[in-house]
Design a protein around this motif. Structure first.
Motif, mmCIF file in Angstrom:
data_model
loop_
_atom_site.group_PDB
_atom_site.id
_atom_site.type_symbol
_atom_site.label_atom_id
_atom_site.label_comp_id
_atom_site.label_asym_id
_atom_site.label_seq_id
_atom_site.Cartn_x
_atom_site.Cartn_y
_atom_site.Cartn_z
ATOM 1 N N GLY A 27 -24.833 15.547 -14.952
ATOM 2 C CA GLY A 27 -24.261 16.543 -13.822
ATOM 3 C C GLY A 27 -23.147 15.280 -13.005
ATOM 4 N N CYS A 28 -22.528 14.806 -13.800
ATOM 5 C CA CYS A 28 -21.657 13.717 -13.473
ATOM 6 C C CYS A 28 -20.181 13.921 -13.490
ATOM 7 N N LEU A 29 -19.351 13.853 -12.333
ATOM 8 C CA LEU A 29 -17.962 14.157 -12.370
ATOM 9 C C LEU A 29 -17.245 12.875 -12.149
ATOM 10 N N ILE A 30 -16.185 12.496 -13.284
ATOM 11 C CA ILE A 30 -15.649 11.152 -13.258
ATOM 12 C C ILE A 30 -13.967 11.326 -13.031
ATOM 13 N N VAL A 31 -13.537 10.531 -12.314
ATOM 14 C CA VAL A 31 -12.109 10.657 -11.871
ATOM 15 C C VAL A 31 -11.553 9.374 -11.903
ATOM 16 N N ALA A 32 -10.073 9.225 -12.286
ATOM 17 C CA ALA A 32 -9.671 7.775 -12.240
ATOM 18 C C ALA A 32 -8.307 7.919 -11.221
ATOM 19 N N ASP A 33 -8.166 6.573 -10.672
ATOM 20 C CA ASP A 33 -7.058 6.329 -10.237
ATOM 21 C C ASP A 33 -6.434 7.371 -9.043
ATOM 22 N N LEU A 34 -7.094 7.495 -7.969
ATOM 23 C CA LEU A 34 -6.960 8.291 -6.928
ATOM 24 C C LEU A 34 -5.680 7.846 -6.066
ATOM 25 N N HIS A 35 -5.504 6.701 -6.026
ATOM 26 C CA HIS A 35 -4.540 6.102 -5.314
ATOM 27 C C HIS A 35 -4.042 6.511 -4.062
ATOM 28 N N LEU A 36 -5.442 6.906 -3.079
ATOM 29 C CA LEU A 36 -5.142 7.342 -1.774
ATOM 30 C C LEU A 36 -4.529 6.350 -1.056
ATOM 31 N N GLY A 37 -3.671 7.116 -0.305
ATOM 32 C CA GLY A 37 -2.646 5.947 0.574
ATOM 33 C C GLY A 37 -1.615 5.667 0.159
ATOM 34 N N LYS A 38 -1.097 6.247 -1.111
ATOM 35 C CA LYS A 38 0.141 5.751 -1.839
ATOM 36 C C LYS A 38 1.451 5.988 -0.980
ATOM 37 N N SER A 39 1.532 7.116 -0.397
ATOM 38 C CA SER A 39 2.565 7.517 0.479
ATOM 39 C C SER A 39 2.757 6.371 1.740
ATOM 40 N N ALA A 40 1.603 5.941 2.316
ATOM 41 C CA ALA A 40 1.664 5.058 3.329
ATOM 42 C C ALA A 40 2.252 3.469 3.133
ATOM 43 N N ARG A 41 1.654 3.206 1.706
ATOM 44 C CA ARG A 41 2.206 2.100 1.099
ATOM 45 C C ARG A 41 3.456 2.079 0.687
ATOM 46 N N VAL A 42 4.115 3.127 0.306
ATOM 47 C CA VAL A 42 5.470 3.134 0.047
ATOM 48 C C VAL A 42 6.256 2.860 1.253
ATOM 49 N N ALA A 43 5.865 3.821 2.382
ATOM 50 C CA ALA A 43 6.455 3.863 3.600
ATOM 51 C C ALA A 43 6.708 2.432 4.358
ATOM 52 N N ARG A 44 5.583 1.613 4.124
ATOM 53 C CA ARG A 44 5.349 0.274 4.562
ATOM 54 C C ARG A 44 6.523 -0.527 3.705
ATOM 55 N N LEU A 45 6.591 -0.341 2.548
ATOM 56 C CA LEU A 45 7.785 -1.375 1.723
ATOM 57 C C LEU A 45 8.920 -0.703 2.094
ATOM 58 N N GLY A 46 9.432 0.559 2.625
ATOM 59 C CA GLY A 46 10.564 0.956 3.094
ATOM 60 C C GLY A 46 11.076 1.567 1.697
ATOM 61 N N GLY A 47 10.376 1.944 0.628
ATOM 62 C CA GLY A 47 10.914 2.531 -0.414
ATOM 63 C C GLY A 47 11.281 4.249 -0.183
ATOM 64 N N ALA A 48 11.399 4.871 -1.224
ATOM 65 C CA ALA A 48 11.726 6.264 -1.191
ATOM 66 C C ALA A 48 10.574 7.038 -0.692
ATOM 67 N N ALA A 49 10.696 7.873 0.428
ATOM 68 C CA ALA A 49 9.841 8.635 1.079
ATOM 69 C C ALA A 49 9.312 9.590 0.442
ATOM 70 N N LEU A 50 7.781 9.610 0.268
ATOM 71 C CA LEU A 50 7.009 10.652 -0.561
ATOM 72 C C LEU A 50 6.399 11.423 0.357
ATOM 73 N N PRO A 51 5.841 12.731 0.187
ATOM 74 C CA PRO A 51 5.426 13.585 0.994
ATOM 75 C C PRO A 51 3.981 12.919 1.711
ATOM 76 N N PRO A 52 3.800 13.098 2.992
ATOM 77 C CA PRO A 52 2.682 12.127 3.368
ATOM 78 C C PRO A 52 1.236 13.050 3.261
ATOM 79 N N TYR A 53 1.096 13.863 2.486
ATOM 80 C CA TYR A 53 -0.047 14.533 2.216
ATOM 81 C C TYR A 53 -0.496 14.602 0.891
#
Length: 232
Positions: A27-53
């Motif tokens: 009964g195991c669900l496996i997921v990889a590379d959620l990368h939660l917070g990616k839009s926040a990191r990109v915004a910090r670095l001044g990169g191209a805006a990503l949807p914040p959701y």
């Protein structure tokens, strides 16, 4: 629930359209590379805006998969957060959704190269995990056996209605299984790239994600020319 069953290292598995992997026996669900917070990191670095959701979209899909499978355990294969303290910048509603999902579930965070594990959140934290004959880690190793990992975000090129399309995929052979990135806006690496081609055997196969799942041998995926767009 739409799944594609397959066997890897004597384990009966189910590939889900979302890019999650379900192992019914424990009964195991496996997921990889959620990368939660990616839009926040990109915004910090001044990169191209990503949807914040991006975090909400990723967590909502994970919640749906958890409900549909009835999984009792969740294994996150590293890079669950996009940078070291990303769990501190997620909206309260997203953290609440994650906390609700963890209730009554054996939640395992595998450390990735972007994050050592969200120590402020519930669940256990591992560098890697051996369970039921499989080994779960973030990055595939050259001498792997029965290994399940993430990191590379594998994808393939396909011809769809006269145009070249990129589709995330599961990539596996008799020794290793690499999951697609589960997070929204994560990009990917084509399976014929040297980093992946050098890891996999000539008999490697892919399972396409999305509504039209399919299992295909890598050697039948002919290179395509033209502009690539993200497949659905």
């Amino acid at each position: 629930m739409n799944t594609l069953p397959f066997t890897f290292a004597d384990a009966d598995l189910r590939a889900l359209p979302s890019g999650a992997l379900f192992w019914p026996d424990p009964g195991c669900l496996i997921v990889a590379d959620l990368h939660l917070g990616k839009s926040a990191r990109v915004a910090r670095l001044g990169g191209a805006a990503l949807p914040p959701y991006d975090a909400r979209e990723t967590l909502s899909r994970l919640s749906d998969d958890l409900s549909a499978t009835g999984a009792r355990q969740v294994i996150c294969l590293g890079d669950s957060f996009d940078f070291l303290d990303a769990d501190t910048v997620l909206p309260e509603a997203d953290l609440l959704l994650l906390t609700r999902m963890q209730a009554g579930v054996d939640w395992v965070w595998i450390a990735g190269n972007h994050d050592p594990g969200p120590v402020n959140l519930g669940g256990s934290h591992r560098a890697e995990l051996a369970q039921g004959g499989l080994v779960f880690r973030h990055i595939a190793t050259p001498m792997a056996a029965a290994e399940v990992s993430g990191h590379y975000h594998p994808k393939v090129r396909l011809a769809l209605r006269g145009r070249a399309v990129a589709r995330p995929c599961f990539l596996f052979d008799d020794r290793r299984l690499i999951l697609p990135a589960y997070g929204a806006y994560t990009g990917g690496l084509f399976v014929d790239a040297p980093a992946l081609a050098g890891l996999m055997s000539p008999a490697a196969e892919v399972i396409l994600t999305g509504s039209a799942m399919a299992r295909l041998p890598v050697h039948r995926l002919a290179p395509l020319r033209g502009t690539l767009t993200r497949g659905q």
